[in-house]
Design a protein around this motif. Structure first.
Motif, PDB file in Angstrom:
ATOM      1  N   GLY A  83      46.897  -9.199 -12.651  1.00 29.46           N
ATOM      2  CA  GLY A  83      47.605 -10.328 -13.248  1.00 29.46           C
ATOM      3  C   GLY A  83      47.535 -10.307 -14.758  1.00 29.46           C
ATOM      4  N   ARG A 127      47.072 -16.211  -9.160  1.00 34.22           N
ATOM      5  CA  ARG A 127      48.012 -16.941  -8.292  1.00 34.22           C
ATOM      6  C   ARG A 127      49.443 -16.425  -8.430  1.00 34.22           C
ATOM      7  NH1 ARG A 127      46.334 -21.336  -5.683  1.00 34.22           N
ATOM      8  NH2 ARG A 127      44.300 -22.146  -6.267  1.00 34.22           N
ATOM      9  N   LEU A 128      49.824 -16.059  -9.647  1.00 32.17           N
ATOM     10  CA  LEU A 128      51.176 -15.542  -9.858  1.00 32.17           C
ATOM     11  C   LEU A 128      51.384 -14.171  -9.222  1.00 32.17           C
ATOM     12  CD1 LEU A 128      51.912 -16.588 -13.537  1.00 32.17           C
ATOM     13  CD2 LEU A 128      53.045 -17.424 -11.468  1.00 32.17           C
ATOM     14  N   GLU A 129      50.307 -13.446  -8.965  1.00 27.41           N
ATOM     15  CA  GLU A 129      50.423 -12.090  -8.437  1.00 27.41           C
ATOM     16  C   GLU A 129      50.319 -11.996  -6.921  1.00 27.41           C
ATOM     17  OE1 GLU A 129      51.415  -9.317 -10.066  1.00 27.41           O
ATOM     18  OE2 GLU A 129      51.776 -10.833 -11.594  1.00 27.41           O
TER      19      GLU A 129
END
Length: 189
Positions: A83, A127-129
């Motif tokens: 990330g 979380r974005l990944e």
């Protein structure tokens, strides 16, 4: 996640100065939507903090391995996670002026103790990944709705419910529904 505070050294308060920080963080278990991601080993993080004149720009990466359940067949899925960490901390306390092109949720104020907590930035990067729908493979066949067998291992042997192939489908009754509109695709006029 425990706080990961880095102290901004005095020399970094000069414009255009940069300092590097790195370390590891134990994420343990993270919930993202309906999924639980387990991190057996600590994740490695690395950031550069740059003085832009009116703020500290924090950029870097976090890397590690996560394990979760496949959304279709429930088998374990191991995923590499890399990330991008990014944060913007205004210098000057409550009187600091935000750049006109930034919304309030795009920056934080540098705390009075000059210590930045990286934990929220690292968690956001992870979380974005993680995938919205984790799959063991793109063509995962999932589980049999009747017996629960993993269809990736082959057919389960369950017979279709009823004489018609659609008899087990609760939406099959809608197949012959006349909506009185334009003919359905493939119907002759």
């Amino acid at each position: 996640m425990e706080p990961i505070k880095i102290a901004i050294p005095n020399e970094l308060f000069s414009p255009a100065e940069m300092t590097h920080f790195d370390g590891t963080v134990d994420m343990g278990v993270m919930k993202a939507g309906p999924d639980l991601y387990t991190f057996a080993a600590p994740l490695s993080w690395s950031v550069d903090v740059t003085n832009t004149g009116d703020a500290f720009l924090v950029t870097g990466t976090v890397e590690g391995d996560a394990r979760t359940a496949c959304a279709r067949c429930l088998d374990d899925v191991d995923l590499p996670v890399t990330g991008e960490i990014e944060g913007y901390f205004l210098i000057g306390g409550e009187d600091a002026e935000a750049p006109e092109d930034m919304d309030e949720d795009e920056f934080d104020l540098l705390p009075a103790d000059n210590k930045i907590d990286l934990a929220p930035l690292i968690e956001a990067a992870v979380r974005l990944e993680v995938p919205l729908v984790p799959l063991c493979r793109d063509d995962c066949a999932g589980l049999c709705a009747t017996c629960g067998a993993n269809l990736n291992d082959g057919p389960c042997g369950c017979e279709p419910a009823g004489d018609e192939p659609d008899a087990g489908n609760p939406f099959a009754v809608l197949k012959g529904l006349d909506l009185g509109g334009a003919p359905a695709a493939g119907d002759a006029e």
